[in-house]
Every structure is written in C-alpha cells, then in structure tokens.
Design a protein around this motif. Structure first.
Motif, PDB file in Angstrom:
ATOM      1  N   MET A 180       0.791  -1.230   0.000  1.00  0.00           N
ATOM      2  CA  MET A 180       0.000   0.000   0.000  1.00  0.00           C
ATOM      3  C   MET A 180       0.831   1.293   0.000  1.00  0.00           C
ATOM      4  O   MET A 180       0.489   2.237  -0.718  1.00  0.00           O
ATOM      5  N   PRO A 181       1.911   1.362   0.790  1.00  0.00           N
ATOM      6  CA  PRO A 181       2.680   2.617   0.766  1.00  0.00           C
ATOM      7  C   PRO A 181       3.247   2.952  -0.615  1.00  0.00           C
ATOM      8  O   PRO A 181       3.593   4.098  -0.871  1.00  0.00           O
ATOM      9  N   GLU A 182       3.294   1.967  -1.509  1.00  0.00           N
ATOM     10  CA  GLU A 182       3.809   2.233  -2.856  1.00  0.00           C
ATOM     11  C   GLU A 182       2.869   3.111  -3.678  1.00  0.00           C
ATOM     12  O   GLU A 182       3.248   3.581  -4.751  1.00  0.00           O
ATOM     13  N   ALA A 183       1.657   3.296  -3.156  1.00  0.00           N
ATOM     14  CA  ALA A 183       0.715   4.151  -3.881  1.00  0.00           C
ATOM     15  C   ALA A 183       1.263   5.570  -4.007  1.00  0.00           C
ATOM     16  O   ALA A 183       0.789   6.347  -4.843  1.00  0.00           O
ATOM     17  N   MET A 184       2.251   5.905  -3.186  1.00  0.00           N
ATOM     18  CA  MET A 184       2.851   7.252  -3.241  1.00  0.00           C
ATOM     19  C   MET A 184       3.889   7.360  -4.356  1.00  0.00           C
ATOM     20  O   MET A 184       4.349   8.444  -4.657  1.00  0.00           O
ATOM     21  N   LYS A 218      15.225  14.352  -9.648  1.00  0.00           N
ATOM     22  CA  LYS A 218      16.294  14.385  -8.652  1.00  0.00           C
ATOM     23  C   LYS A 218      15.773  13.702  -7.384  1.00  0.00           C
ATOM     24  O   LYS A 218      14.603  13.898  -7.019  1.00  0.00           O
ATOM     25  N   PRO A 219      16.614  12.931  -6.680  1.00  0.00           N
ATOM     26  CA  PRO A 219      16.133  12.194  -5.509  1.00  0.00           C
ATOM     27  C   PRO A 219      15.444  13.063  -4.454  1.00  0.00           C
ATOM     28  O   PRO A 219      14.395  12.682  -3.941  1.00  0.00           O
ATOM     29  N   LEU A 220      16.002  14.250  -4.184  1.00  0.00           N
ATOM     30  CA  LEU A 220      15.399  15.078  -3.133  1.00  0.00           C
ATOM     31  C   LEU A 220      14.040  15.622  -3.557  1.00  0.00           C
ATOM     32  O   LEU A 220      13.110  15.700  -2.748  1.00  0.00           O
ATOM     33  N   ILE A 221      13.944  15.960  -4.828  1.00  0.00           N
ATOM     34  CA  ILE A 221      12.656  16.463  -5.335  1.00  0.00           C
ATOM     35  C   ILE A 221      11.625  15.339  -5.304  1.00  0.00           C
ATOM     36  O   ILE A 221      10.483  15.535  -4.885  1.00  0.00           O
ATOM     37  N   ALA A 222      12.062  14.137  -5.713  1.00  0.00           N
ATOM     38  CA  ALA A 222      11.147  12.983  -5.694  1.00  0.00           C
ATOM     39  C   ALA A 222      10.703  12.691  -4.265  1.00  0.00           C
ATOM     40  O   ALA A 222       9.525  12.376  -4.028  1.00  0.00           O
ATOM     41  N   THR A 223      11.629  12.814  -3.304  1.00  0.00           N
ATOM     42  CA  THR A 223      11.270  12.575  -1.892  1.00  0.00           C
ATOM     43  C   THR A 223      10.221  13.594  -1.444  1.00  0.00           C
ATOM     44  O   THR A 223       9.216  13.234  -0.811  1.00  0.00           O
ATOM     45  N   PHE A 224      10.452  14.861  -1.806  1.00  0.00           N
ATOM     46  CA  PHE A 224       9.493  15.908  -1.434  1.00  0.00           C
ATOM     47  C   PHE A 224       8.117  15.595  -2.028  1.00  0.00           C
ATOM     48  O   PHE A 224       7.093  15.699  -1.342  1.00  0.00           O
ATOM     49  N   TRP A 243       6.297  12.844  -0.125  1.00  0.00           N
ATOM     50  CA  TRP A 243       5.717  13.321   1.134  1.00  0.00           C
ATOM     51  C   TRP A 243       4.499  14.190   0.880  1.00  0.00           C
ATOM     52  O   TRP A 243       3.533  14.160   1.638  1.00  0.00           O
ATOM     53  N   LEU A 244       4.580  14.956  -0.213  1.00  0.00           N
ATOM     54  CA  LEU A 244       3.436  15.798  -0.576  1.00  0.00           C
ATOM     55  C   LEU A 244       2.220  14.919  -0.890  1.00  0.00           C
ATOM     56  O   LEU A 244       1.097  15.209  -0.450  1.00  0.00           O
ATOM     57  N   ALA A 292      -2.919  12.626   0.593  1.00  0.00           N
ATOM     58  CA  ALA A 292      -3.819  11.483   0.819  1.00  0.00           C
ATOM     59  C   ALA A 292      -4.450  11.591   2.201  1.00  0.00           C
ATOM     60  O   ALA A 292      -5.665  11.395   2.369  1.00  0.00           O
ATOM     61  N   ALA A 293      -3.628  11.918   3.205  1.00  0.00           N
ATOM     62  CA  ALA A 293      -4.142  12.059   4.574  1.00  0.00           C
ATOM     63  C   ALA A 293      -5.139  13.207   4.640  1.00  0.00           C
ATOM     64  O   ALA A 293      -6.199  13.097   5.277  1.00  0.00           O
ATOM     65  N   LEU A 294      -4.810  14.286   3.944  1.00  0.00           N
ATOM     66  CA  LEU A 294      -5.685  15.463   3.930  1.00  0.00           C
ATOM     67  C   LEU A 294      -7.036  15.099   3.325  1.00  0.00           C
ATOM     68  O   LEU A 294      -8.090  15.465   3.843  1.00  0.00           O
TER      69      LEU A 294
END
Lengths: 520, 358
Positions: free
Chosen positions: A283-287, A296-302, A305-306, A311-313
């Motif tokens: 399920m977490p792969e849905a992100m 870029k890895p940092l942009i992808a990480t951001f 999280w967004l 999803a939580a919102l």
C-alpha cells in the motif's frame, strides 16, 4: 406468422458457454460432404462466417472457413488459396504444412470442437477432400490502436509509451525493454467462451518461484465464461475482494512494469486490456509515481511526502473540520472561529449536512467530467468549480470555509498516481466524515484505527500490504518514503527477492574512488 | 515474526498510556527526583525482561501455551496461563474504561460514556477477530503515527519548562526511592510480560534478549523524559494534584496564535496509545486462553472474552473506580510476576543443568 412462432418456440435455447454438438461423432471423418455439413451446423447462424470452396489442379475440393474481420484476406489469398489452387500432386498434410501453405502458425486438427475454437481465435480452417484431418492456419488481422500516451499515468519526464489492447504487442514492448532470456512469459487461457489470452510475466532468478506458482494456481482456479482483460480478474486474485483498498498494482506503463519485474514481482497481462496487474502490491507504494525515478532524488522525496500528506488530507480533512467546528471549537483561536461562524450565519443546514452535500456535489462533478469527452469534461470542471461553488455560497447554501475544505480534500487525492488508491480514498473520506460527525475527534481517531486494522489484516499474494510500515522494514522505507539515489540502493526489496538481492555492484559510485583524480 | 518487530511491540506496550499517570504516581514520594527514579525503575525492569526473553528462547518457537507447559508441567502451567490471561484481560478492561471516561470528561461531555466504551470495545474486538499477527501490524503502523505526536508534544512543552523545578536532583530519602520504585513497579510490567509472551513466538531469536531489553530501556527513557518535562512545566505540587498531569500539561501550552491549546495533539495520542495497549492486552489474553482451552475457537473466544471485558469496563462509574480496577490488575495480579518469573527462570536453569549433567 403463427407457424413461425411455433417453430421458434420449440428451439431450445443453447446454454451459455455450451457448443452445440455436431451430427458426427465430433471428429473429422474424411468424407468431404459430411464434414462440411458438420462444420456448417456447428457454426450455423453466424453471418460473419465466410466459407469458400476451391479446387486443386487435380480437381479435389478444398473448403475454407473463417470469420470475416479476424483474418487478413490478402495474406489468405496469397499464401493459402493461390498455392493450393496451383498445386498438382496429391495432397498430404505434411506437404501442405511444410511446402505449400505459407503460414508460420498452422497444424492438423481432427476434433470439430477444436476447429470451432480455432476459428473463433482468428484461424482459417481448411478442409480437404479425401483427408481425415483438417488444417488450421493463423493469419490474424486485429484492429488495434497504436502505442499511445498513458491517460491515467501520464508523466512530464520519462517515457510516454503505454500498453494497448494487443497482448502480443504489449509483450513485445516488455521484451524491447528487457533484453534478457531470463524474462519468462507463461501463456494461459481463461474464459470458457471468451478464451482470453493471459500471460504471466516474471524474471527467472529474481522472482520467487513460490510467488510464480501461487499466481499460476490462482489463475488456474478461475473458471468463468468470459473475462475482459486483466483488471477484470483482479477480484478473483485478491485475498479480500470486498475490501475497497487495492491489493494489486495496476499499471499501463511498460517502465513501471519493468521496474516491478526487476524487483522480483510477477505481472499478469491479458489480451483486450492495456492495464496489467502486478503482484504483490504494498500500500505505501501508492505514493510512488513513475516520474520519481526520472527526477532528482530530493525532489522525488518531497513529492512523495506531498502525496502522502495529500492522501491524509483528503481522507481526514472534512471529518476533522467537522470535529473542530462542531465539537472542539475551543481549540480554534477566537478570531478564526468568529470568521467561520460569520461565514455560516445564513446557511440553513447543520455543518455535517453542508459537508455531505458539498462532497457529493464535488464527486458528481468529478465523475461527470471523467465520463464526458475531454473537451466537454474540462468545461464541466470549470462550471462545477466556479459557477456551482460560487453560486452556492452566494445563495447561502454553503459557507465559504466549507467550500475550501471540500475542494482541498477533493482535489488533494488526485496527487496520487495510483487510480485504484484514488477510488479507495474517495470512499474512505465519507466513512471518516460520518463517524467524526457523530463522535467528534474520538470518531476521527476511531476511523483511523479502523482503517489501519483493515489494512493490517490484508495480504497481497501472502505478503502483508502494509509492508514496509508493518512489518517494519527500515530498508524498505528508502524507496517508499524517501527516494534515495540509485547508488545508495544496491539491493532489491528483501521481501521479494530474498535469493537474488543485489542489483548494483559494490563500489559503483558516480564519484572517483580514493586516490583517483577528480579533475576531468 | 522477527525479534525487532517484537521489540517494537514491547516498546509500544510499555509506553502505552503510562505517560499519563506516571509523573503523578512518583512525585508524592520523590518530588523533583521522579524522572531519574522512573529511569531506575525501568532499568531494574530490564532484568526481568532479560529473564523473560531467556525463558522464551528455551522453548521451540510458535506456541506460548506449549512453552509454559514445558517450563512448569501440565498442571502448574494451566494455573500460570489462567493468571496471565486474567492480568491482561482486566488490564485491557481498565484501559478501555479509563480512556473512554477521561475522553468523555475532557473532550466529549455531551456524548454518553457508554457510547465511547462500546465504540472503543468494537475496535479491540475487531482486532482480536483478525488475530495476533494483524494486531502486531496494526500496533506497528499506529506507533509510527504516535511517535511523531509524542515528539511534537514534548517539543512544544519544552518551551514552557522551568528547569529549576527539577531541583534538587539527589536530595531524596532512599526509603522513599524504594517506595517510589515499588509503587511504580506495575509500569514496566506489561513490557516484561509481553516480552515473555513474544519471545516464545519469535522465529529469528539470535538477538532477541538485547532487542527486548533495549526496547524497555527506550520506553523507560521516553517516559522519564515525559516525567521530567511534566515536572519542569507544572511543578511538583500541580503534578501531584492530578491523576493524569499530562492533560493540564497539554492545556498549558500555546503554539503561536494558531492553536489555543495542544490538546488536539494529546487527544488522538491518548486514544491511539489507549487502543494500542488495550488491544495488545486483550489479544494476548485471548491467545493465552486459546492455548489453554483449544476447543474454544474463534469467533466464540473473542466474543466470550469481549463480553467479560465490556462488562468489566462498564462497571467503574468514575475515574477513581477505574484507577482502583487498574490497581487490582497491577498489584494483585501483576506484581506477583516479579517473583514468579525469577522462580521459573531458576527452575528452568536447574532443569537444564540437570539435563546437561545427565
């Protein structure tokens, strides 16, 4: 007229999936007229059936049966009819197959039922006078759209190809990406009537054998008259088909499929459907979006999280808002609370009704714009968002703050790249809203726990769907909640490829090693 | 199950709802020294965790009932299992009652407490129907949500701390320290008993003892930090006057002008931690009873035990009687395990040595 009705009445309706028994014992007898009649009776009442009788040089009759539209008639004329008509020597099955007919896929067949099935699959059945076997040769002609952009998983960066409805073309696309003999494809057929072709795709030596076996077994257990594509059979494969949460990954992008295969997963592809299934699904792969791997890895990480936050919102914002406004308004600062109350002054409905009405209206607009042609759909979106929303606020049917809350919750879910997760979240927000409106914050947390219990109880092909959150696997987080550079991810997911974990050779880094010159 | 997952569950079970009353339980004896006395209690508790994990390691993985039978024989093991199950069942009822009552008082006075109790009970029962594995996974997933909430709560509390409230540090009577350790003895107990239960289930056991001990230390450290912050913000007198000083602690904090109080952070935390501990306690009781009476299958086992749990949870009519009920579970049913576990450990050690000599 009366007689005709009577005649119709005595015709017993044929049960679905059952082929009418031919008048012979079910085999080609070698008697041309009798076999012709048997085949014609078997295939009766189909206006698209084409039958033609030709003669060889020595006067023997040859009957050809095929369905119009399924067979490329130009190739049929050139590769089958013309060689047979010009042939002189007495015919044998071997001669026909090896020297005369120019078709790669063909073979003798003596069962009438098998001949009927081959015809339905797009083969030409050739019946020869004096031979006790018929031939089937395949020269299919399918109308298929080309390789197009993915509608549901489109990206800005990276490949734009997506699968189409043609299974062979899709498999060829996979082979073009993965040029390895270890890429294995197992073909199957499901559907007593539809005879839909299915392919199990995996990489030998990476995918666990027990997973491949499990996929095969589950597919073999499906006994149904027809299926339309891979997504149709997902509910036959899921451990909990009644759950609204996805348990299989659906994609129509070859790059996502390849990445999954290289992690040790197994894919199920089917003719007639551009969507393929990937198992197991966590399920977490849905992100994860396909684009993350070209960013870029940092942009992808951001971005991940967004998406998680969105999803939580989407699930919890309407419920939490109701909770704060109706039950725990002491928490809201007085100035903010005053403006909320002022906005609701003329609204005739309680907050909960207001939220439900607006959420349903929002989902109606979304659903309508999805079904309508794209140009009209866009217009409907604008009409829904601006005109309906603004008019409702001006008419004091809803408050401006509720419009913001519902719009935010409704839109946030579409940041998720997985369509099946989007659908689940769209439903879940109603559950949270309903419970929160009765039990306040207690209800919101209750719903969160309830959803977590359900997710924790679910498995995808024996693997817990909450992995790597529960069971906790910190290494698994590195490509779920974070997107580390590939040089930092030398291993495949441990859970999936326990026997062949390493994907990157040791010491592979983009920068020079110790003592090596750093200048160009 | 991996030993790290077991350690996480032990951590969750130990922290549970303990951070709500712990400071108030220690301050009457040792005032400002409460935080290090709490740490000491948990450090001492780790000795029992060590024994429990060692005991678990001595039996084949998979069945707690069979493991106890191996240690104590067929008759004594039944008595032990019944006692063990009763401890967890009453503890889960107590927590269910406590969480519902407190939430009713602080957040939902208009909603009848019975509604909250039944809603909360449904979650616990639902978890048990799915089994222990689902319970473990749920706890792990919720723990990931709870930890940032606790961290946020602590960080926002630190702003209002007056560190002089933590002085004097060592000016305490040793007798009072001993008393405080005794009275706070029940707090590490769920972690110790959970370690005993889980150590028999874990398949990968090479580091189980260290993982379990470290998880209790981590829980003890976190709880002691919360005690220190509570005293630093509220002072000893205010802390002592509450059953749950964490609630006034949360109410006293303000973050800018965004939220008037951070109860919003504490309410979900209270429910999450209440659920985690109550569900773990109930599922452990249910699994133990399942081992004791194999004929009692699901869902009847869950429904039967659930009914007892619900009745026990409804009985207390106010927070005082709830606290009394938890005390019964803690002191009469729980504390004897501090003697029983070492006794079993010595007995198993002797048996093992005897076998080796033979």
């Amino acid at each position: 007229m009366r007689r005709e009705r009577k005649k119709r009445a005595i015709v017993k309706p044929r049960p679905v999936g059952e082929i009418q028994k031919p008048p012979t014992d079910g085999e080609i007898s070698g008697h041309f007229e009798r076999d012709m009649q048997a085949l014609q009776e078997l295939l009766a009442n189909s206006t698209d059936l084409r039958t033609s009788i030709i003669r060889t040089q020595d006067g023997k009759r040859v009957a050809l049966f095929f369905y119009a539209g399924l067979v490329n008639q130009q190739i049929l004329n050139h590769n089958v009819i013309a060689p047979i008509q010009t042939h002189k020597a007495p015919l044998t099955v071997e001669d026909l197959l090896e020297r005369i007919i120019k078709a790669p896929n063909g073979g003798p067949e003596s069962s009438l039922e098998s001949l009927g099935t081959s015809l339905a699959k797009g083969a030409v059945v050739i019946l020869f006078e004096g031979l006790d076997q018929a031939l089937t040769v395949t020269m299919p002609q399918f109308f298929d759209r080309g390789i197009e952009r993915s509608q549901s998983e489109d990206v800005l960066i990276g490949p734009h190809q997506s699968f189409s409805e043609d299974l062979n073309k899709n498999l060829a696309l996979v082979r073009r990406y993965l040029k390895s003999p270890r890429l294995k494809i197992k073909n199957m057929e499901i559907g007593r009537i539809s005879k839909t072709e299915l392919a199990i795709v995996y990489i030998e030596g990476i995918a666990q054998e027990k997973l491949v076996r499990e996929v095969e077994e589950r597919l073999n257990r499906i006994d149904i008259d027809f299926i339309i594509g891979a997504s149709y059979i997902s509910e036959f494969l899921e451990d909990q088909p009644l759950s609204i949460m996805p348990q299989l990954k659906l994609t129509e992008r070859p790059d996502r499929l390849i990445a999954a295969l290289c992690e040790g997963r197994v894919a199920i592809m089917a003719g007639g459907d551009p969507t393929c299934l990937i198992v197991p699904f966590f399920m977490p792969e849905a992100m994860q979006a396909a684009e993350d791997y070209y960013e870029k890895p940092l942009i992808a990480t951001f971005l991940r999280w967004l998406r998680l936050f969105s999803a939580a919102l989407s699930v919890f914002l309407p419920g939490t808002w109701i909770t704060l406004v109706s039950f725990h308004h002491g928490i809201i600062p007085p100035t903010l609370f005053t403006s909320i109350v002022a906005g609701r002054e003329d609204v005739p409905f309680p907050t909960i009704i207001e939220a439900f009405l607006l959420l349903i209206a929002f989902d109606i607009v979304i659903e309508a714009s999805t079904r309508l042609p794209s140009a009209v759909g866009q217009a409907i979106g604008i009409v829904g968002a601006i005109i309906l929303g603004q008019s409702a606020v001006q008419a004091s049917l809803i408050s401006p703050t509720m419009t913001i809350v519902v719009a935010l919750a409704g839109l946030a879910v579409y940041t998720l790249p997985s369509p099946s997760s989007v659908s689940a979240i769209r439903v879940l927000k109603y559950l949270v809203l309903a419970i929160s409106s009765v039990l306040g914050l207690f209800g919101t947390v209750w719903a969160l726990i309830f959803i977590t219990i359900n997710a924790a109880s679910m498995r995808s092909f024996g693997y817990p769907v909450l992995f790597p959150v529960a069971p906790l696997n910190v290494r698994g987080w590195m490509d779920i909640f974070l997107k580390l550079p590939n040089t930092w991810l030398p291993q495949r997911p441990h859970f999936l490829a326990a026997e062949n974990e390493r994907r990157l050779n040791q010491g592979v880094t983009p920068y020079p090693g110790k003592g090596e010159p750093r200048d160009a | 199950m991996h030993s790290l997952q077991a350690a996480l569950v032990i951590f969750a079970c130990t922290v549970g709802t303990v951070y709500f009353p712990l400071a108030a339980a220690l301050v009457p004896f040792v005032n400002s020294a409460s935080w290090w006395v709490s740490l000491l209690t948990f450090l001492l508790g780790s000795l029992w965790v060590w024994q429990a994990s060692w005991l678990g390691k001595q039996s084949p993985a998979g069945d707690f009932g069979m493991a106890v039978k191996g240690w104590l024989g067929p008759i004594l093991s039944k008595v032990f299992l019944l006692w063990f199950a009763a401890y967890w069942l009453i503890l889960s009822s107590g927590i269910l009652s406590e969480v519902s009552l407190v939430f009713h008082i602080i957040a939902l006075p208009a909603t009848p407490v019975l509604v909250l109790q039944v809603a909360f009970f449904f979650l616990v029962l639902y978890t048990d129907l799915y089994g222990f594995e689902t319970c473990m996974r749920t706890v792990q997933a919720l723990l990931i949500l709870a930890v940032p909430l606790i961290a946020g709560f602590l960080l926002s509390s630190v702003v209002a701390a007056r560190w002089t409230n933590l002085l004097p540090l060592l000016d305490v009577d040793l007798k009072e320290v001993a008393k405080a350790i005794y009275y706070s003895g029940p707090y590490p107990l769920p972690g110790i008993l959970m370690a005993l239960f889980l150590s028999t289930q874990v398949e990968e056991r090479s580091h189980i003892i260290w993982h379990n001990v470290l998880s209790l230390w981590a829980a003890g450290l976190l709880l002691s930090l919360i005690v220190a912050v509570t005293i630093a913000v509220l002072g000893c007198c205010v802390t002592e006057s509450y059953y749950y000083p964490t609630i006034p602690l949360a109410q006293s904090i303000e973050i800018g002008n965004t939220l008037v109080g951070v109860e919003i952070m504490v309410y979900p935390l209270w429910l999450l931690s209440g659920y985690i501990k109550s569900a773990l306690a109930f599922v452990t009781a249910s699994e133990t009873i399942g081992g004791l009476i194999p004929a009692l299958k699901q869902p009847w086992r869950s429904l039967g035990l659930g009914l007892i749990m619900l009745i026990l949870a409804i009985l207390p009519y106010n927070v005082n009687s709830t606290v009394k009920m938890i005390h019964i579970s803690d002191y009469y049913l729980g504390m004897p395990f501090y003697v029983i576990i070492p006794a079993i450990t010595i007995w198993v050690m002797l048996k093992k040595r005897g076998k080796q000599h033979a």
